[in-house]
Write a protein that holds these residues in place. Structure first.
Motif, PDB file in Angstrom:
ATOM      1  N   SER A  73      17.141  78.588  64.926  1.00 20.65           N
ATOM      2  CA  SER A  73      16.425  77.476  64.302  1.00 20.65           C
ATOM      3  C   SER A  73      15.348  78.033  63.370  1.00 20.65           C
ATOM      4  O   SER A  73      14.692  79.026  63.675  1.00 20.65           O
ATOM      5  CB  SER A  73      15.780  76.610  65.385  1.00 20.65           C
ATOM      6  OG  SER A  73      15.067  75.545  64.810  1.00 20.65           O
ATOM      7  N   LEU A  74      15.190  77.384  62.200  1.00 19.74           N
ATOM      8  CA  LEU A  74      14.227  77.850  61.187  1.00 19.74           C
ATOM      9  C   LEU A  74      13.310  76.703  60.769  1.00 19.74           C
ATOM     10  O   LEU A  74      13.268  76.306  59.604  1.00 19.74           O
ATOM     11  CB  LEU A  74      14.972  78.407  59.974  1.00 19.74           C
ATOM     12  CG  LEU A  74      15.848  79.640  60.224  1.00 19.74           C
ATOM     13  CD1 LEU A  74      16.747  79.920  59.019  1.00 19.74           C
ATOM     14  CD2 LEU A  74      14.988  80.860  60.542  1.00 19.74           C
ATOM     15  N   PRO A  75      12.518  76.171  61.715  1.00 21.44           N
ATOM     16  CA  PRO A  75      11.616  75.065  61.369  1.00 21.44           C
ATOM     17  C   PRO A  75      10.425  75.566  60.571  1.00 21.44           C
ATOM     18  O   PRO A  75      10.158  76.773  60.520  1.00 21.44           O
ATOM     19  CB  PRO A  75      11.177  74.556  62.740  1.00 21.44           C
ATOM     20  CG  PRO A  75      11.215  75.772  63.613  1.00 21.44           C
ATOM     21  CD  PRO A  75      12.395  76.583  63.114  1.00 21.44           C
ATOM     22  N   LEU A 106      20.685  71.754  46.572  1.00 27.31           N
ATOM     23  CA  LEU A 106      19.955  71.584  47.828  1.00 27.31           C
ATOM     24  C   LEU A 106      20.086  72.800  48.729  1.00 27.31           C
ATOM     25  O   LEU A 106      19.166  73.152  49.476  1.00 27.31           O
ATOM     26  CB  LEU A 106      20.472  70.350  48.565  1.00 27.31           C
ATOM     27  CG  LEU A 106      20.115  68.977  47.983  1.00 27.31           C
ATOM     28  CD1 LEU A 106      20.964  67.900  48.637  1.00 27.31           C
ATOM     29  CD2 LEU A 106      18.634  68.684  48.191  1.00 27.31           C
ATOM     30  N   ASN A 107      21.240  73.456  48.667  1.00 24.79           N
ATOM     31  CA  ASN A 107      21.546  74.550  49.577  1.00 24.79           C
ATOM     32  C   ASN A 107      20.857  75.852  49.203  1.00 24.79           C
ATOM     33  O   ASN A 107      20.314  76.552  50.066  1.00 24.79           O
ATOM     34  CB  ASN A 107      23.067  74.747  49.620  1.00 24.79           C
ATOM     35  CG  ASN A 107      23.484  75.941  50.462  1.00 24.79           C
ATOM     36  OD1 ASN A 107      23.513  77.075  49.992  1.00 24.79           O
ATOM     37  ND2 ASN A 107      23.805  75.686  51.706  1.00 24.79           N
ATOM     38  N   ARG A 139      15.345  74.712  58.154  1.00 24.00           N
ATOM     39  CA  ARG A 139      16.251  75.181  57.094  1.00 24.00           C
ATOM     40  C   ARG A 139      17.676  75.371  57.611  1.00 24.00           C
ATOM     41  O   ARG A 139      18.640  75.226  56.849  1.00 24.00           O
ATOM     42  CB  ARG A 139      15.705  76.481  56.490  1.00 24.00           C
ATOM     43  CG  ARG A 139      14.466  76.242  55.645  1.00 24.00           C
ATOM     44  CD  ARG A 139      13.775  77.523  55.216  1.00 24.00           C
ATOM     45  NE  ARG A 139      12.532  77.208  54.518  1.00 24.00           N
ATOM     46  CZ  ARG A 139      11.496  78.024  54.417  1.00 24.00           C
ATOM     47  NH1 ARG A 139      11.548  79.225  54.983  1.00 24.00           N
ATOM     48  NH2 ARG A 139      10.410  77.656  53.761  1.00 24.00           N
ATOM     49  N   ARG A 140      17.818  75.693  58.851  1.00 29.26           N
ATOM     50  CA  ARG A 140      19.168  75.829  59.411  1.00 29.26           C
ATOM     51  C   ARG A 140      19.906  74.501  59.365  1.00 29.26           C
ATOM     52  O   ARG A 140      21.093  74.440  58.983  1.00 29.26           O
ATOM     53  CB  ARG A 140      19.092  76.334  60.844  1.00 29.26           C
ATOM     54  CG  ARG A 140      20.434  76.354  61.586  1.00 29.26           C
ATOM     55  CD  ARG A 140      20.240  76.880  63.008  1.00 29.26           C
ATOM     56  NE  ARG A 140      21.428  76.685  63.805  1.00 29.26           N
ATOM     57  CZ  ARG A 140      21.703  75.570  64.483  1.00 29.26           C
ATOM     58  NH1 ARG A 140      20.857  74.542  64.431  1.00 29.26           N
ATOM     59  NH2 ARG A 140      22.805  75.472  65.194  1.00 29.26           N
ATOM     60  N   LYS A 141      19.234  73.415  59.712  1.00 26.43           N
ATOM     61  CA  LYS A 141      19.874  72.101  59.667  1.00 26.43           C
ATOM     62  C   LYS A 141      20.219  71.711  58.233  1.00 26.43           C
ATOM     63  O   LYS A 141      21.286  71.133  57.978  1.00 26.43           O
ATOM     64  CB  LYS A 141      18.950  71.050  60.300  1.00 26.43           C
ATOM     65  CG  LYS A 141      18.757  71.219  61.801  1.00 26.43           C
ATOM     66  CD  LYS A 141      17.844  70.142  62.355  1.00 26.43           C
ATOM     67  CE  LYS A 141      17.661  70.303  63.857  1.00 26.43           C
ATOM     68  NZ  LYS A 141      16.727  69.284  64.414  1.00 26.43           N
ATOM     69  N   LEU A 142      19.318  72.019  57.298  1.00 25.80           N
ATOM     70  CA  LEU A 142      19.592  71.708  55.898  1.00 25.80           C
ATOM     71  C   LEU A 142      20.805  72.493  55.401  1.00 25.80           C
ATOM     72  O   LEU A 142      21.646  71.964  54.661  1.00 25.80           O
ATOM     73  CB  LEU A 142      18.360  72.035  55.048  1.00 25.80           C
ATOM     74  CG  LEU A 142      18.461  71.736  53.546  1.00 25.80           C
ATOM     75  CD1 LEU A 142      18.800  70.271  53.292  1.00 25.80           C
ATOM     76  CD2 LEU A 142      17.166  72.112  52.837  1.00 25.80           C
ATOM     77  N   ALA A 165      15.373  81.163  50.900  1.00 26.75           N
ATOM     78  CA  ALA A 165      14.074  81.191  51.577  1.00 26.75           C
ATOM     79  C   ALA A 165      14.205  81.641  53.029  1.00 26.75           C
ATOM     80  O   ALA A 165      13.262  82.192  53.604  1.00 26.75           O
ATOM     81  CB  ALA A 165      13.421  79.807  51.511  1.00 26.75           C
ATOM     82  N   SER A 166      15.368  81.426  53.635  1.00 27.00           N
ATOM     83  CA  SER A 166      15.574  81.792  55.037  1.00 27.00           C
ATOM     84  C   SER A 166      15.597  83.299  55.249  1.00 27.00           C
ATOM     85  O   SER A 166      15.308  83.783  56.352  1.00 27.00           O
ATOM     86  CB  SER A 166      16.889  81.188  55.551  1.00 27.00           C
ATOM     87  OG  SER A 166      16.858  79.781  55.498  1.00 27.00           O
TER      88      SER A 166
END
Length: 438
Positions: free
Chosen positions: A225-227, A153-154, A108-111, A160-161
């Motif tokens: 990172s939020l994978p 998208l954002n 989610r961080r990359k998105l 959710a993060s």
């Protein structure tokens, strides 16, 4: 007793993933028990995300004012301003649903990095078309559609993060902090835009928003990172995953009821489409311009006040009852507004509705984050984004039609009473929301 819903009230213990541990010594005494609960700001990652929102909440409203103003300046037509709203709504809805599925399958961080950068670039393009004097409505609508697609998208990934950045007991407080900032932006942004347009012009409003978004990008860079916590990264984010999200909602009554409560409140109880007519007719003796400004500002101001005193409710554990009570109070306040002939009493009722709306937002958001598994949170937030954006627009159509048929005051009061009745019927008929607690 209907025991089929009990899983909705207890099945949250294994959904925390790598959520931080609760902080010790969080009891507060005296006046601090009433003030905003700031415990989530002790978490560095959440603090970075929240701090960036302070800047962008105002900056985004500058663009929200500048786009319709520029379109009206070019065309001289309010109809084109309305078409622009539709041009932004459709891609936002589509990409919010898809973005929720994407948020459940990627880091989610990359998105957030990609989408925030995309929003910043579109703001820069808004500035470029304005400063070059292009004066093309088509270009403005395309840029608006692209920007709203990035927002769609954002938003699910961002919301959710939060559940990965704070412990479950602090989710209501985190939602109150975020919602208060956004509501403050709804008040301060348009006022600032109105003051700045005559001084610096429209192009610079776009540029300020673009610069503000750079702050957001920097804050996201510094997030952990939020994978995905499970094997969901191996899946594609397509129609099947979006459909799975809706099936998940239908299978978890507390989630379904939280969405239904918001739909009831917004569709039947959001009277903003009738504000211009009420300002021109009912409250004309006070000054039409003053009345219109106060009516539009009252709900956000009430929400901000509710957020500042969120310590009074953010520690409540019966989240379901808080939603039921807040939506009922919203409906009652809207009905009171519809029955009021005095402008100041009407504004007071709308401000009270804003407080109730803040409480509802806080606990509906907490339910969505705590009652869903991490692999589904993105899709839940995608649906939430669509409901929040689409409900008031449906309300505009419904209230506008009802106002023409029955008069604006009757339409507003009737809508508020309908919210109260439908909410109480929903709570009585399906106990899952009443039973839900952390």
């Amino acid at each position: 007793m209907d025991t089929s819903d009990t899983t909705d009230t207890t099945d949250t213990s294994d959904h925390s993933g790598d959520r931080p541990e609760p902080a010790a010594g969080t009891g507060r005494r005296g006046w601090r028990r009433w003030a905003m609960d700031t415990r989530p700001l002790r978490r560095p990652a959440y603090r970075r995300l929240w701090s960036s929102t302070i800047v962008t909440a105002v900056g985004s409203q500058l663009t929200a004012v500048a786009v319709p103003k520029q379109i009206y300046d070019i065309t001289g037509s309010s109809a084109w301003v309305g078409y622009a709203g539709l041009a932004g709504l459709v891609p936002m809805v589509v990409f919010a649903l898809w973005g929720g599925a994407v948020a459940d399958t990627v880091d989610r961080r990359k998105l957030l990095l990609v989408t925030n950068s995309g929003i910043a670039v579109t703001s820069l393009l808004f500035w470029l078309q304005a400063v070059t004097g292009l004066e093309s409505v088509a270009v403005l609508m395309v840029l608006l559609a692209v920007q709203q697609a990035f927002f769609g998208l954002n938003s699910p990934a961002r919301n959710a993060s939060i559940a990965r950045l704070v412990p479950e007991e602090e989710l209501p407080a985190a939602n109150a902090l975020g919602s208060t900032v956004m509501q403050t932006g709804l008040v301060a942004g348009p006022l600032l835009a109105g003051a700045l347009i005559p001084v610096i012009g429209l192009p610079e409003l776009y540029l300020i928003d673009a610069v503000a978004l750079c702050v957001t990008v920097w804050a996201v860079v510094r997030l952990p990172s939020l994978p995905p916590l499970s094997g969901s990264a191996a899946r594609r984010a397509g129609v099947r995953e979006i459909a799975a999200g809706f099936r998940y909602i239908s299978g978890h009554k507390v989630l379904l009821l939280s969405f239904l409560a918001d739909i009831i409140a917004m569709v039947f109880g959001m009277p903003r489409a009738l504000f211009p007519q009420l300002a021109a007719e009912t409250y004309a003796p006070y000054g039409e311009g003053l009345a219109l400004g106060l009516l539009f500002a009252a709900i956000p101001i009430g929400a901000v006040v509710g957020g500042l005193f969120s310590g009074t409710f953010s520690r409540a554990r019966r989240h379901g009852w808080m939603v039921i009570g807040a939506v009922t109070a919203w409906g009652a306040a809207v009905a009171g507004f519809g029955l009021s002939r005095n402008l100041w009493i009407a504004v007071a009722f709308l401000a009270a509705a804003g407080v109730a709306d803040m409480v509802s937002m806080v606990f509906r958001g907490a339910i969505l984050l705590s009652a869903a598994t991490d692999e589904m949170r993105g899709r839940m937030q995608g649906v939430f984004t669509v409901v929040v954006a689409g409900g008031p627009r449906l309300a505009d159509v419904l209230h506008g039609t009802a106002g023409s048929a029955f008069g604006p005051r009757a339409a507003v009061a009737g809508g508020g009473l309908l919210v109260v009745a439908l909410t109480l019927v929903l709570a009585a008929a399906v106990p899952a929301l009443r039973r839900y607690r952390v």
